[in-house]
Design a protein around this motif. Sequence first.
Motif, mmCIF file in Angstrom:
data_model
loop_
_atom_site.group_PDB
_atom_site.id
_atom_site.type_symbol
_atom_site.label_atom_id
_atom_site.label_comp_id
_atom_site.label_asym_id
_atom_site.label_seq_id
_atom_site.Cartn_x
_atom_site.Cartn_y
_atom_site.Cartn_z
ATOM 1 N N GLU A 128 0.856 -1.186 0.000
ATOM 2 C CA GLU A 128 0.000 0.000 0.000
ATOM 3 C C GLU A 128 0.887 1.228 0.000
ATOM 4 N N LYS A 129 0.459 2.242 -0.703
ATOM 5 C CA LYS A 129 1.204 3.499 -0.784
ATOM 6 C C LYS A 129 0.311 4.602 -0.233
ATOM 7 N N SER A 130 0.868 5.404 0.664
ATOM 8 C CA SER A 130 0.143 6.555 1.186
ATOM 9 C C SER A 130 1.087 7.750 1.196
ATOM 10 N N GLN A 131 0.524 8.912 1.352
ATOM 11 C CA GLN A 131 1.334 10.129 1.317
ATOM 12 C C GLN A 131 1.520 10.655 2.730
ATOM 13 N N ARG A 132 2.786 10.782 3.131
ATOM 14 C CA ARG A 132 3.103 11.334 4.454
ATOM 15 C C ARG A 132 3.005 12.850 4.403
ATOM 16 N N ASP A 133 3.619 13.429 3.394
ATOM 17 C CA ASP A 133 3.556 14.869 3.162
ATOM 18 C C ASP A 133 3.690 15.091 1.657
ATOM 19 N N ARG A 134 3.850 16.308 1.244
ATOM 20 C CA ARG A 134 3.881 16.611 -0.189
ATOM 21 C C ARG A 134 5.029 15.926 -0.933
ATOM 22 N N ARG A 135 6.094 15.592 -0.232
ATOM 23 C CA ARG A 135 7.281 15.042 -0.888
ATOM 24 C C ARG A 135 7.572 13.592 -0.533
ATOM 25 N N THR A 136 6.883 13.045 0.447
ATOM 26 C CA THR A 136 7.251 11.732 0.967
ATOM 27 C C THR A 136 6.086 10.754 0.909
ATOM 28 N N ASN A 137 6.318 9.630 0.251
ATOM 29 C CA ASN A 137 5.346 8.541 0.244
ATOM 30 C C ASN A 137 5.772 7.492 1.257
ATOM 31 N N GLU A 138 4.786 6.908 1.903
ATOM 32 C CA GLU A 138 5.029 5.801 2.825
ATOM 33 C C GLU A 138 4.488 4.534 2.178
ATOM 34 N N TYR A 139 5.114 3.421 2.515
ATOM 35 C CA TYR A 139 4.731 2.129 1.958
ATOM 36 C C TYR A 139 4.530 1.135 3.089
ATOM 37 N N ALA A 140 3.624 0.202 2.884
ATOM 38 C CA ALA A 140 3.401 -0.854 3.868
ATOM 39 C C ALA A 140 2.975 -2.114 3.126
ATOM 40 N N ALA A 141 3.480 -3.248 3.578
ATOM 41 C CA ALA A 141 3.054 -4.518 2.994
ATOM 42 C C ALA A 141 1.593 -4.751 3.348
ATOM 43 N N THR A 142 0.830 -5.208 2.390
ATOM 44 C CA THR A 142 -0.575 -5.553 2.629
ATOM 45 C C THR A 142 -0.635 -6.940 3.257
ATOM 46 N N ARG A 143 -1.825 -7.348 3.670
ATOM 47 C CA ARG A 143 -1.981 -8.721 4.172
ATOM 48 C C ARG A 143 -1.579 -9.717 3.096
ATOM 49 N N ARG A 144 -1.971 -9.429 1.861
ATOM 50 C CA ARG A 144 -1.584 -10.309 0.761
ATOM 51 C C ARG A 144 -0.065 -10.349 0.620
#
Length: 93
Positions: free
Chosen positions: A57-73
């Motif tokens: 999963e990809k989410s936005q921390r701020d305007r310049r930084t994306n965060e990533y996390a492994a999904t259950r899959r």
Amino acid sequence: MYDLTGFQRDLLYVVAGLDDPHGLAVKDELEEYYEKEIHHGRLYPNLDTLVEKGLVEKSQRDRRTNEYAATRRGEREIQARADWEAEYITHDS
């Protein structure tokens, strides 16, 4: 996971294993492992592929930084890979 490249599999493992998996942290970990520079043009398209496959999963921390996390899959795929590898690795003591 069989359809991932080795680099994509390594990306998935790093994303799943980091406490703070944002783009530059993932890049730093891979550069340490590969012992060479990982260019943004290689890193981010491969992360996007993992997102498209539903493993990250990809989410936005701020305007310049994306965060990533492994999904259950993604976590299940990592475990399935570990189980598969264990079938072929003997642990003679």
